[in-house]
Design an enzyme around this catalytic site. Structure first.
Site, PDB file in Angstrom:
ATOM      1  N   ARG A 162     149.154  79.349  13.098  1.00  0.00           N
ATOM      2  CA  ARG A 162     149.346  79.542  11.525  1.00  0.00           C
ATOM      3  C   ARG A 162     149.647  78.557  10.696  1.00  0.00           C
ATOM      4  O   ARG A 162     150.412  78.619   9.533  1.00  0.00           O
ATOM      5  CB  ARG A 162     150.074  80.894  11.150  1.00  0.00           C
ATOM      6  CG  ARG A 162     149.638  82.251  11.659  1.00  0.00           C
ATOM      7  CD  ARG A 162     148.336  82.760  11.028  1.00  0.00           C
ATOM      8  NE  ARG A 162     147.774  84.089  11.157  1.00  0.00           N
ATOM      9  CZ  ARG A 162     148.292  85.256  10.606  1.00  0.00           C
ATOM     10  NH1 ARG A 162     149.008  85.321   9.627  1.00  0.00           N
ATOM     11  NH2 ARG A 162     147.458  86.263  11.025  1.00  0.00           N
TER      12      ARG A 162
ATOM     13  N   ARG B 215     145.907  79.414  -2.909  1.00  0.00           N
ATOM     14  CA  ARG B 215     145.758  80.856  -2.802  1.00  0.00           C
ATOM     15  C   ARG B 215     145.971  81.700  -3.913  1.00  0.00           C
ATOM     16  O   ARG B 215     145.288  82.756  -4.275  1.00  0.00           O
ATOM     17  CB  ARG B 215     146.610  81.174  -1.384  1.00  0.00           C
ATOM     18  CG  ARG B 215     146.865  82.852  -1.432  1.00  0.00           C
ATOM     19  CD  ARG B 215     145.640  83.574  -0.774  1.00  0.00           C
ATOM     20  NE  ARG B 215     145.814  84.714  -0.286  1.00  0.00           N
ATOM     21  CZ  ARG B 215     145.908  86.016  -1.234  1.00  0.00           C
ATOM     22  NH1 ARG B 215     145.550  85.599  -2.302  1.00  0.00           N
ATOM     23  NH2 ARG B 215     146.275  87.026  -0.770  1.00  0.00           N
TER      24      ARG B 215
ATOM     25  N   ASP C 159     139.799  83.876   9.823  1.00  0.00           N
ATOM     26  CA  ASP C 159     140.515  85.055  10.472  1.00  0.00           C
ATOM     27  C   ASP C 159     139.772  85.640  11.645  1.00  0.00           C
ATOM     28  O   ASP C 159     138.464  85.597  11.584  1.00  0.00           O
ATOM     29  CB  ASP C 159     140.959  86.085   9.347  1.00  0.00           C
ATOM     30  CG  ASP C 159     142.087  86.900   9.690  1.00  0.00           C
ATOM     31  OD1 ASP C 159     143.153  86.438   9.533  1.00  0.00           O
ATOM     32  OD2 ASP C 159     141.717  87.873  10.352  1.00  0.00           O
TER      33      ASP C 159
ATOM     34  N   TYR D  81     141.654  96.522  15.919  1.00  0.00           N
ATOM     35  CA  TYR D  81     141.628  96.592  14.440  1.00  0.00           C
ATOM     36  C   TYR D  81     140.519  97.342  14.100  1.00  0.00           C
ATOM     37  O   TYR D  81     140.479  98.191  13.160  1.00  0.00           O
ATOM     38  CB  TYR D  81     141.491  95.056  13.695  1.00  0.00           C
ATOM     39  CG  TYR D  81     142.873  94.151  13.835  1.00  0.00           C
ATOM     40  CD1 TYR D  81     143.819  94.313  12.870  1.00  0.00           C
ATOM     41  CD2 TYR D  81     143.200  93.395  14.941  1.00  0.00           C
ATOM     42  CE1 TYR D  81     144.940  93.730  12.796  1.00  0.00           C
ATOM     43  CE2 TYR D  81     144.399  92.781  15.090  1.00  0.00           C
ATOM     44  CZ  TYR D  81     145.279  92.864  13.930  1.00  0.00           C
ATOM     45  OH  TYR D  81     146.488  92.496  13.882  1.00  0.00           O
TER      46      TYR D  81
HETATM   47  O1  CP3 Z   1     146.438  79.258  12.473  1.00  0.00           O
HETATM   48  C1  CP3 Z   1     145.795  78.917  11.365  1.00  0.00           C
HETATM   49  O2  CP3 Z   1     146.395  78.186  10.483  1.00  0.00           O
HETATM   50  C2  CP3 Z   1     144.439  79.120  11.044  1.00  0.00           C
HETATM   51  C3  CP3 Z   1     144.021  80.361  10.330  1.00  0.00           C
HETATM   52  C4  CP3 Z   1     144.431  81.886  10.937  1.00  0.00           C
HETATM   53  C5  CP3 Z   1     144.512  82.956  10.163  1.00  0.00           C
HETATM   54  N1  CP3 Z   1     144.805  84.216  11.003  1.00  0.00           N
HETATM   55  C6  CP3 Z   1     144.793  82.985   8.584  1.00  0.00           C
HETATM   56  C7  CP3 Z   1     145.573  83.988   7.816  1.00  0.00           C
HETATM   57  C8  CP3 Z   1     144.221  82.193  12.359  1.00  0.00           C
HETATM   58  C9  CP3 Z   1     143.872  81.750  13.426  1.00  0.00           C
HETATM   59  C10 CP3 Z   1     144.510  83.529  12.317  1.00  0.00           C
HETATM   60  C11 CP3 Z   1     144.415  84.557  13.384  1.00  0.00           C
HETATM   61  C12 CP3 Z   1     144.641  85.891  13.056  1.00  0.00           C
HETATM   62  N2  CP3 Z   1     144.427  86.911  12.277  1.00  0.00           N
HETATM   63  C13 CP3 Z   1     145.414  86.810  14.143  1.00  0.00           C
HETATM   64  C14 CP3 Z   1     145.532  86.307  15.555  1.00  0.00           C
HETATM   65  C15 CP3 Z   1     147.013  85.456  15.559  1.00  0.00           C
HETATM   66  C16 CP3 Z   1     148.275  86.220  15.184  1.00  0.00           C
HETATM   67  O3  CP3 Z   1     148.763  85.875  14.286  1.00  0.00           O
HETATM   68  O4  CP3 Z   1     148.570  86.959  15.932  1.00  0.00           O
HETATM   69  C17 CP3 Z   1     145.467  87.892  13.817  1.00  0.00           C
HETATM   70  C18 CP3 Z   1     146.071  89.202  14.605  1.00  0.00           C
HETATM   71  C19 CP3 Z   1     144.909  88.124  12.596  1.00  0.00           C
HETATM   72  C20 CP3 Z   1     144.687  89.571  11.669  1.00  0.00           C
HETATM   73  C21 CP3 Z   1     145.443  89.213  10.315  1.00  0.00           C
HETATM   74  N3  CP3 Z   1     144.977  88.144   9.368  1.00  0.00           N
HETATM   75  C22 CP3 Z   1     146.572  90.163   9.987  1.00  0.00           C
HETATM   76  C23 CP3 Z   1     147.088  91.085  10.614  1.00  0.00           C
HETATM   77  C24 CP3 Z   1     146.819  89.617   8.381  1.00  0.00           C
HETATM   78  C25 CP3 Z   1     147.748  90.109   7.611  1.00  0.00           C
HETATM   79  C26 CP3 Z   1     149.185  89.821   7.846  1.00  0.00           C
HETATM   80  C27 CP3 Z   1     149.494  88.471   7.253  1.00  0.00           C
HETATM   81  O5  CP3 Z   1     149.964  87.617   8.223  1.00  0.00           O
HETATM   82  O6  CP3 Z   1     149.549  88.288   6.087  1.00  0.00           O
HETATM   83  C28 CP3 Z   1     145.815  88.517   8.257  1.00  0.00           C
HETATM   84  C29 CP3 Z   1     145.977  87.555   6.968  1.00  0.00           C
HETATM   85  C30 CP3 Z   1     145.902  86.037   7.188  1.00  0.00           C
HETATM   86  N4  CP3 Z   1     145.289  85.303   8.229  1.00  0.00           N
HETATM   87  C31 CP3 Z   1     146.737  85.125   6.171  1.00  0.00           C
HETATM   88  C32 CP3 Z   1     146.102  83.789   6.741  1.00  0.00           C
HETATM   89  C33 CP3 Z   1     146.827  82.689   6.412  1.00  0.00           C
HETATM   90  C34 CP3 Z   1     147.356  85.397   5.134  1.00  0.00           C
HETATM   91  C35 CP3 Z   1     146.386  85.796   3.815  1.00  0.00           C
HETATM   92  C36 CP3 Z   1     147.172  85.564   2.647  1.00  0.00           C
HETATM   93  O7  CP3 Z   1     147.075  84.405   2.192  1.00  0.00           O
HETATM   94  O8  CP3 Z   1     147.505  86.569   2.133  1.00  0.00           O
END
Ligand code: CP3
Length: 351
Positions: free
Chosen positions: A23, A36, A72, A149
């Site tokens: 992340r 964003r 994502d 999911y």
């Molecule tokens: O790592 C990186 O920088 C690359 C981008 C990346 C994102 N999600 C961006 C993101 C990666 C590799 C992921 C993987 C991801 N997404 C996982 C596996 C890794 C982990 O963290 O466990 C999972 C389970 C998800 C599913 C997901 N995406 C959830 C549950 C959420 C909402 C919760 C949250 O953190 O907000 C997301 C949203 C998400 N994915 C954001 C980002 C930057 C936030 C979105 C925003 O800007 O509002």
């Protein structure tokens, strides 16, 4: 080119321990929040120029050794035919929840270049813009983590519906997992063809199972992806791209995880890295494993923990520094900048 990360993935000699951060492109960076603020999350994922822009931010700001493409793990769910939305503060919403034969049968195995072309375009753009400065990491969710999911319809506390499907209707679960596995295999193949130089498979929720259930209901699908990609890469390319397998709550499952066939293993912070290496075998490449919340410590205390992780990693064939899970949005960015500098300085081989 800075190929320290790829060399470490292959177990080759490196001048210092490479680091990237799960992340690393995200809300803790004001530069990310600025982009964003102007578009919603899914639009960012689907617009290669925006996705590439935020992917590159941590390369310049943090000086990390690899760029993980901005996307994502839930993108393929939409490509398979399920509705996907992200709502502020609520996380992802997938509809309809996939819980019966009818909803499973409606899902399809999509052609990734048709349905998720924007991801491959992001990778192609990143390769061009980075011009080999650092390698690009592609990724996908592991089948089980993706399935949770799809079945729960979003994030879950105890994964009731997922476990009920596995235990009450194993053949329906298998049909669903076969479709997800085929989708993810093709999706990762497309990412590698587009120029991804390593891929990580995220099994964030793999740790909700006993080792026996993990072996039966999680691992075979991950193995199938890795086997298929490796067989394909051995015929298509002179140097196959490394595959990293990250499992959340790693500690109870290390003996199972090591049979996955992955080149490197992500380890979370709930186990000391030297203990994980003992159980995985010292010929492995490990990635991790600082507690993401240790980023809230004063920097001298962070430095003590970096030293500890580096020394515990020394028994492995290779080490890629990372947090044990994603960096959280409230993290002070200056501490992440300091972390990268510490890892580079403290691990540098002298003389
Ligand atoms: O790592 C990186 O920088 C690359 C981008 C990346 C994102 N999600 C961006 C993101 C990666 C590799 C992921 C993987 C991801 N997404 C996982 C596996 C890794 C982990 O963290 O466990 C999972 C389970 C998800 C599913 C997901 N995406 C959830 C549950 C959420 C909402 C919760 C949250 O953190 O907000 C997301 C949203 C998400 N994915 C954001 C980002 C930057 C936030 C979105 C925003 O800007 O509002």
């Amino acid at each position: 080119m800075n190929d320290t990360f790829l060399k470490a993935c292959r177990g080759e000699e490196v001048p210092y321990t490479p680091i990237w951060i799960m992340r690393q492109a995200g809300r803790y960076l004001p530069e990310y929040r600025a982009v964003r603020g102007k578009s919603d999350f899914l639009t960012m994922c689907k617009t290669p120029e925006l996705a590439a822009e935020v992917t590159l931010q941590p390369i310049d700001i943090l000086n990390v050794d690899a760029a993980i493409m901005f996307s994502d793990i839930l993108i393929p769910c939409e490509a398979m035919g399920q509705g996907l939305e992200f709502h502020e503060g609520k996380g992802p919403l997938l509809s309809p929840a996939i819980r019966d034969e009818e909803t499973v049968n409606k899902l399809f195995v999509p052609d990734p270049e048709d349905t998720m072309k924007f991801v491959m375009d992001t990778i192609r753009l990143l390769r061009k813009e980075l011009a080999d400065k650092v390698p690009v990491i592609g990724f996908a969710g592991a089948p089980l983590t993706t399935a949770t999911y799809m079945i729960e319809g979003g994030t879950s506390k105890n994964f009731l519906n997922t476990k009920r499907m596995i235990f009450e209707n194993p053949s329906l679960y298998k049909t669903l997992m076969d479709k997800i596995t085929a989708t993810i295999t093709e999706y990762l193949r497309a990412q590698i063809s587009a120029g991804a130089q390593a891929v990580q498979i995220f099994d964030t929720w793999g740790g909700i199972f006993s080792p026996t259930d993990f072996r039966e209901h999680v691992l075979p699908y991950v193995k199938r992806i890795i086997d298929e990609l490796k067989r394909w890469m051995s015929t298509e390319m002179s140097e196959p791209v490394p595959i990293i397998y990250f499992v959340g709550e790693t500690a109870g499952l290390l003996e199972e995880i090591k049979t996955s066939g992955a080149d490197a293993f992500g380890v979370d912070w709930r186990i000391n890295l030297d203990d994980a290496i003992t159980r995985l075998g010292s010929d492995v490449i490990v990635q991790g494993n600082l507690d993401p919340l240790s980023m809230f410590l004063p920097q001298d205390k962070i430095e003590e923990r970096v030293k500890d992780v580096l020394s515990r990693a020394s028994s492995a064939r290779g080490h890629i520094f990372n947090l044990g899970h994603g960096v959280v949005p409230q993290t002070p960015p200056e501490n992440v900048v300091a972390l990268v500098e510490m890892v580079h300085r403290l691990s540098r081989k002298t003389g």
